[in-house]
Design a protein around this motif. Structure first.
Motif, short mmCIF file in Angstrom:
data_model
loop_
_atom_site.label_atom_id
_atom_site.label_comp_id
_atom_site.label_asym_id
_atom_site.label_seq_id
_atom_site.Cartn_x
_atom_site.Cartn_y
_atom_site.Cartn_z
N ALA A 16 -4.39 -9.95 4.11
CA ALA A 16 -3.01 -10.44 4.28
C ALA A 16 -2.99 -11.92 4.62
N LEU A 17 -3.96 -12.39 5.42
CA LEU A 17 -4.03 -13.80 5.78
C LEU A 17 -4.34 -14.68 4.57
N GLY A 18 -4.95 -14.09 3.55
CA GLY A 18 -5.21 -14.84 2.32
C GLY A 18 -3.95 -15.04 1.49
N CYS A 19 -2.92 -14.21 1.73
CA CYS A 19 -1.65 -14.36 1.00
C CYS A 19 -0.87 -15.56 1.55
N PRO A 70 3.26 -17.46 -5.96
CA PRO A 70 3.33 -17.01 -4.56
C PRO A 70 2.80 -15.58 -4.39
N THR A 71 2.01 -15.38 -3.35
CA THR A 71 1.50 -14.05 -3.02
C THR A 71 2.07 -13.63 -1.67
N ILE A 72 2.51 -12.38 -1.61
CA ILE A 72 3.16 -11.85 -0.39
C ILE A 72 2.49 -10.54 -0.03
N ALA A 73 2.02 -10.43 1.21
CA ALA A 73 1.51 -9.15 1.72
C ALA A 73 2.67 -8.43 2.40
N ALA A 74 2.95 -7.20 1.95
CA ALA A 74 4.03 -6.40 2.53
C ALA A 74 3.39 -5.26 3.32
N ILE A 75 3.51 -5.32 4.66
CA ILE A 75 2.70 -4.51 5.56
C ILE A 75 3.51 -3.40 6.22
N HIS A 76 2.93 -2.19 6.25
CA HIS A 76 3.44 -1.10 7.07
C HIS A 76 2.25 -0.42 7.72
N GLY A 77 2.49 0.40 8.73
CA GLY A 77 1.36 1.04 9.41
C GLY A 77 0.52 0.00 10.14
N THR A 78 -0.74 -0.05 9.80
CA THR A 78 -1.63 -1.01 10.46
C THR A 78 -2.33 -1.89 9.43
N ALA A 90 -17.13 -9.33 -3.56
CA ALA A 90 -17.11 -9.58 -2.12
C ALA A 90 -15.66 -9.71 -1.67
N LEU A 91 -15.40 -9.35 -0.41
CA LEU A 91 -14.05 -9.44 0.12
C LEU A 91 -13.53 -10.87 0.07
N ASN A 92 -14.41 -11.84 0.32
CA ASN A 92 -13.99 -13.25 0.27
C ASN A 92 -13.49 -13.63 -1.12
N ASP A 93 -14.05 -13.02 -2.18
CA ASP A 93 -13.59 -13.32 -3.54
C ASP A 93 -12.19 -12.76 -3.76
N VAL A 94 -11.91 -11.59 -3.21
CA VAL A 94 -10.58 -10.99 -3.30
C VAL A 94 -9.55 -11.88 -2.60
N ILE A 95 -9.91 -12.31 -1.38
CA ILE A 95 -9.01 -13.15 -0.60
C ILE A 95 -8.78 -14.49 -1.29
N ALA A 96 -9.85 -15.06 -1.87
CA ALA A 96 -9.73 -16.34 -2.58
C ALA A 96 -8.76 -16.22 -3.76
N ALA A 97 -8.78 -15.07 -4.46
CA ALA A 97 -7.88 -14.88 -5.61
C ALA A 97 -6.43 -14.91 -5.15
N CYS A 127 0.83 -1.20 0.00
CA CYS A 127 0.00 0.00 0.00
C CYS A 127 0.86 1.25 0.00
N ALA A 128 0.36 2.29 -0.64
CA ALA A 128 0.98 3.61 -0.59
C ALA A 128 0.48 4.36 0.65
N GLY A 129 1.11 5.50 0.94
CA GLY A 129 0.64 6.31 2.06
C GLY A 129 1.17 5.82 3.39
N ARG A 130 0.43 6.16 4.44
CA ARG A 130 0.94 5.93 5.80
C ARG A 130 0.61 4.56 6.36
N THR A 131 -0.15 3.75 5.63
CA THR A 131 -0.57 2.48 6.23
C THR A 131 -0.94 1.44 5.20
N PHE A 132 -0.88 0.19 5.63
CA PHE A 132 -1.45 -0.91 4.86
C PHE A 132 -2.97 -0.76 4.95
N ILE A 133 -3.71 -1.68 4.41
CA ILE A 133 -5.17 -1.62 4.47
C ILE A 133 -5.59 -1.65 5.94
N ALA A 134 -6.22 -0.56 6.39
CA ALA A 134 -6.53 -0.42 7.82
C ALA A 134 -7.90 -0.98 8.19
#
Length: 699
Positions: free
Chosen positions: A107-110, A90-98, A76-83, A54-61
């Motif tokens: 992130a748990l779907g990654c 491999p999918t990697i969530a790179a987190i900053h902020g919250t 639906a959010l579940n469809d995004v996570i399923a993808a 994510c750009a800016g000061r935080t990951f998806i809050a």
């Protein structure tokens, strides 16, 4: 493709970036953008791995809660996570902020997660009366084990990156989210690290499956203070489903729990409170472009209970404080109490072991008012009498530097009268903290008739910096909270004279969800305080006076409206009080009657609501929701009831107005007649919420 989510390719690594200020919330546009870009990256033969950042000061809050209650928009959010979860790459969530709520669920779907060292990760939906609704209750226990999952979901407590690494929620702590995520993706490819789909990994559930007490003990610890709340127990049930059921069945159970909570009155009230707190921070009637004055040092006058608690609040936020007393003995006593409070908190793990020394190092104790000279904000916390306060503010003219904000911690007194004693009324306002001031979150900011806009914003700004919830109110006796409390106190006293015993009144109030009833609260505060005040004003209150004349001052004497066993604060009904009340009523020629719990509840709550309506009529509060914030954070109003004005809207203003009129006649108390505003709204079938934001009050 989406404008709020973009994709770049760096030598085989797709970097998918969410850029939706201010907090990258999961709006429909963000969900659609993530899904489109992940699918495109999967379809791109040159892409070998996908990094979501994510750009800016935080990951998806978190989720976009403004969408709650509206028709769902795809995807639906579940469809995004399923993808992300079903990606062959491999999918990697790179987190900053919250990474909070839906953000952590994404992130748990990654297959992997990395985070910068300052990042926070959590599922705090319980604080909105909800449970995570996109697989969080099923994936998080598989990521970190059920015990920590209970703390994070049932308790709603986020964790830092170091703890997340320790428990396997993230794989690495990285320097920068995008660059760190890309470097980790290359490591995954180079070392051929297997992609981990949390839905398929039950290894961390095995211990709780073998010994259910691991889970039930964790739940018991986290729900000890959840009296009256539905969501913590629903969260626990959903985590239990992760232990007991296959993933898909657990997911279905979680969804059922979420759908039930999202339409519940409790969750609606808690979401209302969430927005009400943010609305309260908006100050009406301040010209655009007004900036708060800089505050680098604070002086507090009075080292008693309130002054010490206020000083601790500033020290906790790293702001230097000068604590001033009239004599060394009083100063030493106050400094000693603060030291003991800090040491006790550190001993039970509430703050780091080195925190007491650091925080006390920010508090400088001094004797004499001349020591306010360097302070940008001066808060008076002396005895609650007008004469003493006027004396202090008159003296401040000689010592306070020009432009310093002068605040009184008065809980009742007229701030305009205090300001009139100075040559700088534009700098004067009220900052009413609540006891214990280092714990309670509310700060009523009292705007005087001549308070300058920048002085007002200074008080609001500094209150936020010390982790208080500021609410701007106007000048009247008791402001918002204590004025409404006085209406309740009057009725609680009258109920005693009509036959309701103290324990019945208190039981009704605590069953409603308040932390204490009015009589237990009186015992805690000390009945002698009110007794002396009444004597000074020539006022009688025969039952309370009789208790005090019998030496029953409350907890400090081991007996008041209740009796207290040695070392205990638990109130016990006392037959002596029953006899004393009966004798007093006999002397007054009054007969006791049976009073129903329903009547008690109505007479405890409806007069306060009526007083709240008068407060709005008089422009003492800007919004009905501001009144609710005062009661939620200053008086322990149950969060799941949203505050007295929100509660009134749910009950129905027509019903409340009718019952108040009935009690006004039945008890011969004209003060119970519905206020003009309440009558008008009731007649029109409207609610307090219909008044809009703001009400042009306190302006």
């Amino acid at each position: 493709m989406s404008e709020v989510v973009t994709r770049e390719r760096h030598d085989g690594i797709a970097i998918v970036t969410v850029d939706s200020p201010p907090v990258n919330a999961l709006s429909a546009a963000v969900r659609r953008g993530i899904l489109e870009n992940v699918n495109a990256a999967v379809a791109d033969p040159e892409v070998q791995a996908i990094v979501l950042t994510c750009a800016g000061r935080t990951f998806i809050a978190g989720a976009d809660i403004t969408e709650f209650g509206k028709p769902p928009q795809p995807p639906a959010l579940n469809d995004v996570i399923a993808a992300l979860e079903n990606s062959p790459k491999p999918t990697i969530a790179a987190i900053h902020g919250t990474a909070l709520g839906g953000g952590l669920e994404v992130a748990l779907g990654c297959h992997f997660r990395v985070a910068v060292k300052e990042a926070k990760l959590g599922l705090p939906e319980v604080k909105l009366g909800l449970l995570p609704g996109a697989g969080g209750t099923q994936r998080l226990p598989r990521a970190v084990g059920p015990e920590l999952a209970v703390q994070m979901i049932v308790g709603g407590n986020p964790i830092g990156a170091a703890e997340a690494l320790k428990h396997g929620l993230i794989s690495e702590i990285v320097e920068g989210p995008a660059s760190g995520g890309e470097a980790f993706a290359r490591k995954v490819l180079a070392e051929k690290l297997p992609a981990r789909r949390l839905r398929d990994d039950d290894s961390k559930l095995a211990a709780a499956r073998a010994d259910r007490s691991i889970f039930t003990n964790a739940v018991a610890a986290m729900t000890k203070k959840a009296r009256g709340l539905e969501a913590p127990f629903a969260c626990a049930d959903a985590i239990g489903a992760a232990i007991d059921l296959p993933f898909e069945e657990g997911l279905k159970k979680e969804r059922e729990g979420f759908m039930k909570l999202v339409v519940s009155d409790q969750s609606k009230a808690q979401r209302y409170a969430f927005f009400a707190e943010r609305e309260a921070a908006k100050v009406d009637g301040v010209p655009d472009g007004t900036k708060p004055r800089p505050v680098s040092r604070v002086a507090i006058i009075g080292a008693g209970t309130m002054g010490g608690g206020i000083a601790m609040s500033f020290a906790n936020a790293g702001i230097p404080v000068t604590l001033i007393e009239t004599g060394k003995e009083q100063l030493d006593r106050g400094m000693g109490i603060m030291q003991k409070n800090y040491e006790a908190t550190a001993a039970r793990g509430g703050i780091p072991a080195d925190a007491p020394a650091k925080r006390m190092g920010l508090i400088t104790g001094m004797v004499g008012l001349d020591n306010v000279k360097d302070a940008d904000l001066i808060i008076e916390a002396v005895f609650e009498t007008m004469a003493v306060k006027k004396e202090v503010f008159t003296a401040l003219d000689a010592y306070a530097k020009p432009g310093a904000v002068l605040a009184s911690n008065t809980s009742y007194l007229n701030v305009d009268d205090i300001a009139a004693t100075t040559k700088r009324p534009q700098d004067v306002l009220g900052m009413h903290f609540f006891s214990p001031a280092n714990v309670m979150k509310l700060c009523e900011i009292v705007r005087g008739a001549k308070t300058a806009p920048d002085a007002l914003l200074t008080a609001v700004s500094i209150a936020k910096k010390i982790a208080k919830v500021p609410v701007v109110v106007g000048v009247c006796d008791g402001f918002v909270g204590n004025r409404m409390l006085a209406a309740r106190s009057k009725q609680s006293e009258k109920l005693l004279f009509e036959g309701a015993p103290p324990q019945q009144v208190d039981a009704v109030v605590t069953k409603f969800g308040m932390p204490m009833g009015p009589f237990a609260m009186g015992d805690l505060a000390g009945l002698d305080i009110g007794w002396r005040s009444r004597k000074d004003r020539g006022i009688k209150s025969e039952i309370a006076d009789a208790l005090c004349e019998a030496g029953r001052f409350g907890q400090k004497t081991g007996k008041g409206y209740y009796k207290y066993e040695a070392g205990s604060r638990s109130p016990l009904p006392d037959p002596e009080v029953e006899t004393l009340i009966n004798d007093t009523l006999t002397k007054l020629g009054l007969k006791r009657r049976e009073v129903s719990d329903e009547e008690i509840l109505e007479r405890m709550m409806y007069p306060m609501i009526n007083e709240g309506a008068r407060i709005l009529e008089e422009n003492i509060a800007a919004r009905p929701s501001d009144i609710d914030v005062v009661w939620l954070y200053g008086y322990g109003w149950p969060i799941y009831r949203g505050g007295p004005m929100h509660y009134a809207d749910g009950v129905g203003l027509k019903h409340i107005a009718e019952r108040l009129s009935y009690y006004a006649k039945a008890t011969n108390d004209p003060s119970l007649e519905p206020s003009p505003l309440l009558k008008k709204l009731a007649a029109e079938g409207k609610t307090f919420a219909s008044l809009g934001q703001p009400n042009k009050a306190a302006a």
